[in-house]
Structures are given as C-alpha cells and as structure tokens.
Write an enzyme that holds these catalytic residues in place. Structure first.
Site, PDB file in Angstrom:
ATOM      1  N   ARG A   1       6.487 -47.863-107.501  1.00  0.00           N
ATOM      2  CA  ARG A   1       6.387 -46.410-107.572  1.00  0.00           C
ATOM      3  C   ARG A   1       7.419 -45.916-108.590  1.00  0.00           C
ATOM      4  O   ARG A   1       8.241 -46.681-109.079  1.00  0.00           O
ATOM      5  CB  ARG A   1       6.535 -45.727-106.201  1.00  0.00           C
ATOM      6  CG  ARG A   1       7.464 -46.307-105.203  1.00  0.00           C
ATOM      7  CD  ARG A   1       8.909 -46.303-105.597  1.00  0.00           C
ATOM      8  NE  ARG A   1       9.394 -44.973-105.960  1.00  0.00           N
ATOM      9  CZ  ARG A   1      10.474 -44.720-106.664  1.00  0.00           C
ATOM     10  NH1 ARG A   1      11.224 -45.728-107.137  1.00  0.00           N
ATOM     11  NH2 ARG A   1      10.861 -43.504-106.947  1.00  0.00           N
ATOM     12  N   GLY A   2       7.352 -44.606-108.871  1.00  0.00           N
ATOM     13  CA  GLY A   2       8.188 -44.058-109.946  1.00  0.00           C
ATOM     14  C   GLY A   2       7.333 -44.007-111.200  1.00  0.00           C
ATOM     15  O   GLY A   2       6.655 -44.998-111.534  1.00  0.00           O
ATOM     16  N   ALA A   3       7.362 -42.864-111.893  1.00  0.00           N
ATOM     17  CA  ALA A   3       6.395 -42.642-112.977  1.00  0.00           C
ATOM     18  C   ALA A   3       6.408 -43.737-114.062  1.00  0.00           C
ATOM     19  O   ALA A   3       5.359 -44.329-114.362  1.00  0.00           O
ATOM     20  CB  ALA A   3       6.618 -41.258-113.575  1.00  0.00           C
TER      21      ALA A   3
ATOM     22  N   GLN B   1      12.957 -42.227-100.588  1.00  0.00           N
ATOM     23  CA  GLN B   1      13.317 -43.014-101.786  1.00  0.00           C
ATOM     24  C   GLN B   1      14.797 -42.853-102.142  1.00  0.00           C
ATOM     25  O   GLN B   1      15.405 -43.753-102.713  1.00  0.00           O
ATOM     26  CB  GLN B   1      12.469 -42.573-102.987  1.00  0.00           C
ATOM     27  CG  GLN B   1      10.997 -42.883-102.877  1.00  0.00           C
ATOM     28  CD  GLN B   1      10.216 -41.710-102.335  1.00  0.00           C
ATOM     29  OE1 GLN B   1      10.716 -40.932-101.525  1.00  0.00           O
ATOM     30  NE2 GLN B   1       8.972 -41.571-102.758  1.00  0.00           N
TER      31      GLN B   1
ATOM     32  N   ASP C   1       7.620 -36.629-113.010  1.00  0.00           N
ATOM     33  CA  ASP C   1       6.331 -37.331-113.005  1.00  0.00           C
ATOM     34  C   ASP C   1       5.372 -36.780-114.041  1.00  0.00           C
ATOM     35  O   ASP C   1       4.452 -37.461-114.485  1.00  0.00           O
ATOM     36  CB  ASP C   1       5.702 -37.239-111.616  1.00  0.00           C
ATOM     37  CG  ASP C   1       6.512 -38.075-110.653  1.00  0.00           C
ATOM     38  OD1 ASP C   1       7.491 -37.558-110.092  1.00  0.00           O
ATOM     39  OD2 ASP C   1       6.194 -39.275-110.517  1.00  0.00           O
TER      40      ASP C   1
ATOM     41  N   ARG D   1      -2.996 -42.494-108.053  1.00  0.00           N
ATOM     42  CA  ARG D   1      -1.981 -41.446-107.876  1.00  0.00           C
ATOM     43  C   ARG D   1      -2.189 -40.420-108.998  1.00  0.00           C
ATOM     44  O   ARG D   1      -1.912 -40.718-110.166  1.00  0.00           O
ATOM     45  CB  ARG D   1      -0.566 -42.038-107.916  1.00  0.00           C
ATOM     46  CG  ARG D   1      -0.330 -43.092-106.831  1.00  0.00           C
ATOM     47  CD  ARG D   1       1.136 -43.338-106.569  1.00  0.00           C
ATOM     48  NE  ARG D   1       1.758 -42.217-105.886  1.00  0.00           N
ATOM     49  CZ  ARG D   1       3.074 -42.117-105.678  1.00  0.00           C
ATOM     50  NH1 ARG D   1       3.886 -43.054-106.131  1.00  0.00           N
ATOM     51  NH2 ARG D   1       3.575 -41.080-105.040  1.00  0.00           N
TER      52      ARG D   1
ATOM     53  N   ASN E   1       7.975 -33.167-110.060  1.00  0.00           N
ATOM     54  CA  ASN E   1       8.763 -34.299-109.578  1.00  0.00           C
ATOM     55  C   ASN E   1       8.602 -34.349-108.062  1.00  0.00           C
ATOM     56  O   ASN E   1       7.893 -33.545-107.449  1.00  0.00           O
ATOM     57  CB  ASN E   1      10.234 -34.144-109.992  1.00  0.00           C
ATOM     58  CG  ASN E   1      11.037 -35.400-109.751  1.00  0.00           C
ATOM     59  OD1 ASN E   1      10.610 -36.501-110.115  1.00  0.00           O
ATOM     60  ND2 ASN E   1      12.179 -35.292-109.107  1.00  0.00           N
ATOM     61  N   LYS E   2       9.279 -35.278-107.450  1.00  0.00           N
ATOM     62  CA  LYS E   2       9.167 -35.513-106.006  1.00  0.00           C
ATOM     63  C   LYS E   2       9.292 -34.222-105.199  1.00  0.00           C
ATOM     64  O   LYS E   2      10.133 -33.379-105.506  1.00  0.00           O
ATOM     65  CB  LYS E   2      10.252 -36.517-105.608  1.00  0.00           C
ATOM     66  CG  LYS E   2      10.317 -36.885-104.148  1.00  0.00           C
ATOM     67  CD  LYS E   2       9.004 -37.304-103.555  1.00  0.00           C
ATOM     68  CE  LYS E   2       8.292 -38.398-104.319  1.00  0.00           C
ATOM     69  NZ  LYS E   2       6.885 -38.581-103.886  1.00  0.00           N
TER      70      LYS E   2
HETATM   71  O1  MRU Z   1       6.307 -40.969-105.098  1.00  0.00           O
HETATM   72  P1  MRU Z   1       7.236 -41.664-106.051  1.00  0.00           P
HETATM   73  O2  MRU Z   1       8.298 -42.439-105.372  1.00  0.00           O
HETATM   74  O3  MRU Z   1       6.485 -42.463-107.068  1.00  0.00           O
HETATM   75  O4  MRU Z   1       7.934 -40.459-106.821  1.00  0.00           O
HETATM   76  C1  MRU Z   1       8.909 -40.770-107.769  1.00  0.00           C
HETATM   77  C2  MRU Z   1       9.521 -39.554-108.365  1.00  0.00           C
HETATM   78  O5  MRU Z   1       9.209 -38.444-108.048  1.00  0.00           O
HETATM   79  C3  MRU Z   1      10.499 -39.809-109.475  1.00  0.00           C
HETATM   80  O6  MRU Z   1      11.509 -38.850-109.478  1.00  0.00           O
HETATM   81  C4  MRU Z   1       9.745 -39.745-110.810  1.00  0.00           C
HETATM   82  O7  MRU Z   1       8.642 -40.591-110.774  1.00  0.00           O
HETATM   83  C5  MRU Z   1      10.605 -40.087-111.958  1.00  0.00           C
HETATM   84  S1  MRU Z   1      10.945 -41.808-111.992  1.00  0.00           S
HETATM   85  C6  MRU Z   1      11.921 -42.164-113.326  1.00  0.00           C
END
Ligand code: MRU
Length: 348
Positions: free
Chosen positions: A51-53, A200, A241, A94, A250-251
């Site tokens: 996970r994470g963009a 996270q 994201d 996603r 973002n999250k």
């Molecule tokens: O749902 P996730 O854990 O994939 O969400 C991640 C985030 O929101 C991060 O802040 C974002 O992807 C940036 S990662 C460098």
C-alpha cells in the site's frame, strides 16, 4: 537501511516474480509475499499487503510485467489486448491513488511502443517495471533533499498515515523529507498519528522510523489538536495519493489535520512525486475509495467496537483544499500551490 518494499526477483526458484514486504503483518512480523501472477498482485494491492501510492505504482508496473509473462498467445496484438484487460483489473483495485493507473499506463505504453516479438516485448516490460522501482527510490531522495530545506533544526514534525519507505519502493516521501533533514545534520523528532482505521501511522511509520533510529512518538489521532495548541508541533508533513488542481487527496484524517494546522498557524507540507499529480482534474472529479465497514467497526476483526447492525462509513481518503497547503515538495523542488500549477499544469 531498510530493504526495498517491493523488488523483482531475477533468478533462482522464484525467478520472474515480485517480492513484497507484507505490510498487513507489521509491526509484529516481518515477512514477505512472493507474487507470481497479475491476479495475485491485484489481490495484494486490494488487501493492502502492499500500500502507499508510489508502492502501488511499482506493484502495478510489476503486475503488468507478470501479466505479460502469463500471456500464452503468439501475437503482439494479442498481448496488447491481454495487457489492456490486465490494466483494467489492476486499476480497479484502488481508485484514489493515481500512481496505480500511472504505473499500468506506463507499462501499456511501453508495450505499444516496443517493436519485436512477443518475447522481446515481455523482456522490455520486465525491464520497465524494474526501472519504475529504481526511479522511485531516486525520486524520493530528491524529494528528501528539497524538502529538508523547510525543516528547521530542532523541529518536531507531525505526520499522518505512512508516507515512508514502506509506502514507496524506498526512502519515502513525507518521511523522505524527515530523512533528508536528518542527513542534512538537523535534529528532528516525529509525531505519528496512529491513523484509524488501518493504523498505518502506528504500525508502519512508527516501525520504520524506529528501525532507522529516528525519534518517533505515537499519538491517538484525536490528540493532534491539543499538541498543536501546546506548541509541541512545528510542521506537518504528509504524503499524497492524488494531487489535483484545487486540492490534495491523502489518507482519511489528513483534511482535519490541515484545518487544525491552519488554525494554529503551523505550516502544512505535502511531499509527493510528479507521478502523483493529476492537475487536469478537480477535487469533485475524484473517486474516493470506500472500504469494507469491518475496518471501522473492529480492530482488525479481532476486537468488535460497535454493536452488530450499526452501519459504519469507511472512506479511505479525503481531499484537503489547496488554501490549507503551505507547500508541495516534488523531486523538482518546493512549490506553493500556485507555483505547482504554473509549473506542471500543462502536463495534465
Ligand atoms: O491506504 P494507504 O495505506 O495506501 O494510504 C496511504 C496514504 O494515504 C499515503 O499517505 C499516500 O499514499 C502517500 S505514500 C508516499
């Protein structure tokens, strides 16, 4: 130094697979998942084993390379049709993080522009997926160098979710800024929002900073306002994201952190690679992923929090309007929202 979150296996019994750190197991277990098919990669993205963009951008690219390896037909044209189908499957896992579609498109474009036999196109796609991963680490180091300039010696920085090495192939975006500041000789402490419901911040940000010996303190998400009021937070740095013309996705919870930072006069920075920009779009044109309600109603299905029959809303991301954003750090520099649009909007 932390191992890469995702890497391509070039030899041995698992040759031509992708190896992921299983992020659903941290911080208690450090294990890997070996992904051999595009379908399995799609599942790893959906279940957030990765996970994470930027990390899912690299996972998407490797998923496309795996799809190419699985193709049993003989023609280039058939391979392209197969890859288009694989792209749709990967993209649908996603919807909010634009890096996912960016990664699959880059591989599809590579297939379309590579002349030669099916075998030659497949080899070109494997090389391209590996290049996406290599470039990510390099880009994040540049984000870290630029971002380090906005951090002062002695700052305590609040971050939300995990925009670290684990959210990328390596080094991180928001946490890359922290790493960059420390490499520039500054003393920096991090406060990590735990980041309900998937936690996270608690499980991943705290884990990776501790591994690197960077001082980190976990808080409940609800404590951020109080700590800002007490003067214990000098900057906020988060990842993204998807960055659109009028806001940053973002999250979930980032928006309220930005409002609180603005109220307390605390600079709010976003760190993200150019591949996260989607400046042709506006906030109301972005689909916000909604995940299963168990994530909110339970703690990882182990502890039930609300009575059976009570529904829960579980949006995974939110949008922060640009007027709350002090600056955006990319691999090219630090920009105000206006400067960002001027520099990149033509890119679309
Ligand atoms: O749902 P996730 O854990 O994939 O969400 C991640 C985030 O929101 C991060 O802040 C974002 O992807 C940036 S990662 C460098």
């Amino acid at each position: 130094m932390l191992e890469r979150t995702i890497s391509w296996i070039d030899g041995g019994p698992d040759k031509n697979s992708a190896k992921l750190i299983d992020q659903t197991k941290l911080p208690l277990e450090y294990t890997h998942v070996i992904v051999k098919t595009c379908e399995r990669m799609a599942r790893a993205i959906k279940t957030m084993e990765i996970r994470g963009a930027p990390a899912i951008g690299a996972a998407a690219a490797m998923g496309m390379a795996l799809a190419a390896l699985e193709y049993e037909g003989k023609t280039r044209e058939g391979l392209i049709v197969h890859l288009e189908r694989s792209k749709r499957i990967l993209d649908s896992q996603r919807p909010t993080a634009v890096n996912l579609m960016w990664g699959t498109k880059r591989l599809l474009d590579k297939a379309a522009s590579t002349a030669g036999t099916v075998g030659e196109v497949v080899e070109a796609l494997i090389a391209e997926a590996k290049a996406v991963a290599d470039e990510d680490v390099e880009i994040n180091r540049r984000i870290g160098q630029h971002g380090s300039t906005v951090i002062a010696d002695g700052d305590t920085v609040l971050t939300h979710c995990n925009a670290g090495a684990l959210a990328c192939v390596g080094y991180g975006t928001a946490l890359g800024v922290i790493r960059g500041a420390i490499e520039a000789g500054k003393k920096v402490k991090v406060i990590s929002d735990e980041t309900r419901p998937r936690l996270q911040g608690a499980s991943l940000t705290c884990w990776e900073l501790k591994e690197d010996g960077i001082p980190v303190t976990q808080i409940a998400d609800t404590e951020a306002g109080l700590l800002m009021r007490m003067g214990k937070i000098q900057k906020v740095v988060v990842g993204a994201d998807r960055i659109v013309a009028d806001g940053v996705f973002n999250k979930i919870g980032t928006y309220q952190v930005a409002i609180m930072a603005n109220f307390h006069g605390i600079p709010f920075y976003v760190a993200a690679p150019v591949s996260t920009l989607d400046l042709a779009r506006k906030m109301d044109g972005v689909e916000i992923e909604q995940r299963d309600e168990w994530e909110v109603k339970t703690v990882f299905k182990k502890v039930q929090l609300s009575p059976d029959g009570v529904p829960a809303i579980n949006y995974a991301f939110d949008g922060t309007p640009m007027e709350l954003v002090t600056g955006i750090v990319t691999e090219d520099g630090v920009f105000t929202p206006k400067e960002l649009l001027e520099r990149y909007q033509a890119k679309g």
